[in-house]
Design a protein around this motif. Sequence first.
Motif, short mmCIF file in Angstrom:
data_model
loop_
_atom_site.label_atom_id
_atom_site.label_comp_id
_atom_site.label_asym_id
_atom_site.label_seq_id
_atom_site.Cartn_x
_atom_site.Cartn_y
_atom_site.Cartn_z
N LYS A 58 1.06 -1.30 0.04
CA LYS A 58 -0.22 -0.04 -0.10
C LYS A 58 0.80 1.07 0.17
CE LYS A 58 -4.28 -1.83 2.18
NZ LYS A 58 -4.15 -3.01 1.69
N GLU A 61 2.32 1.53 -3.46
CA GLU A 61 1.19 2.21 -4.40
C GLU A 61 1.20 3.50 -4.56
OE1 GLU A 61 -2.23 -0.36 -3.94
OE2 GLU A 61 -1.01 -2.24 -4.66
N GLU A 65 1.74 6.16 -7.35
CA GLU A 65 0.82 7.04 -7.92
C GLU A 65 1.28 8.51 -8.02
OE1 GLU A 65 -3.05 6.24 -6.52
OE2 GLU A 65 -2.91 4.23 -6.90
N ASP A 179 0.20 -9.50 -12.62
CA ASP A 179 -0.19 -7.68 -12.30
C ASP A 179 -0.78 -7.74 -11.08
OD1 ASP A 179 1.31 -7.71 -14.81
OD2 ASP A 179 -0.59 -6.89 -15.90
N LYS A 181 -1.07 -4.21 -9.77
CA LYS A 181 -1.63 -2.84 -9.97
C LYS A 181 -0.78 -2.20 -11.25
CE LYS A 181 -3.65 1.20 -8.09
NZ LYS A 181 -3.99 1.79 -6.95
N PHE A 183 -0.21 1.35 -13.30
CA PHE A 183 -0.33 2.93 -12.94
C PHE A 183 -0.34 3.50 -14.45
CE2 PHE A 183 1.19 0.54 -9.37
CZ PHE A 183 0.74 1.21 -8.22
#
Length: 185
Positions: A58, A61, A65, A179, A181, A183
């Motif tokens: 988390k 990520e 981002e 995969d 995530k 982006f």
Amino acid sequence: MSQIRAFLAIDLDNDLKPKINKIIKQFKQIDTRIKYVELLNLHLTLKFFGEIDSDGLKLLENKIENVVSEFKPFNVKVKGCGVFPNNNHIKVIWIGIDEDSIIKELHDKLDSEFVKLGFDKDKKFSTHLTIGRMKSAKNRNQVESVIEEFSDIEIGEMTVNNIVLKKSTLTPSGPIYEDLKVFEL
């Protein structure tokens, strides 16, 4: 808490895979031991994280981002063939990526954010697609000849629209990538 083996990558455009496969077929004609990367697994690694837990994912990520929001899609040329560390001691056979200034900038911004999370700073970063790992020096001169033949090959151009956080599961027949995530740039 369970751990997963993770890395961040740019996937190779599927349109370019048949051309790279032709190069791999040339190496396969040589009587030597090379462990080839599966075509569906071809990617440019931006960062290998190793084992991380869901909380760590988390945090990653969020950092990813934030950084990718600063970038727009960009084009790269896939061209050339070479080795690491050198022709006298071939460990990795790679396909090159041209226009690495944007990739380098993306990598460096990501890496500095990952350092804040406790990951080691990358000492060396090279824009390349690993196509094989040499397991034997047998017939190295023939391997060098194929590398020389393809050293300047123009494979094609692709647009980098996204980067992907991937899970890597090691198996006896090779890694399986999933995969986690995507982006978008």
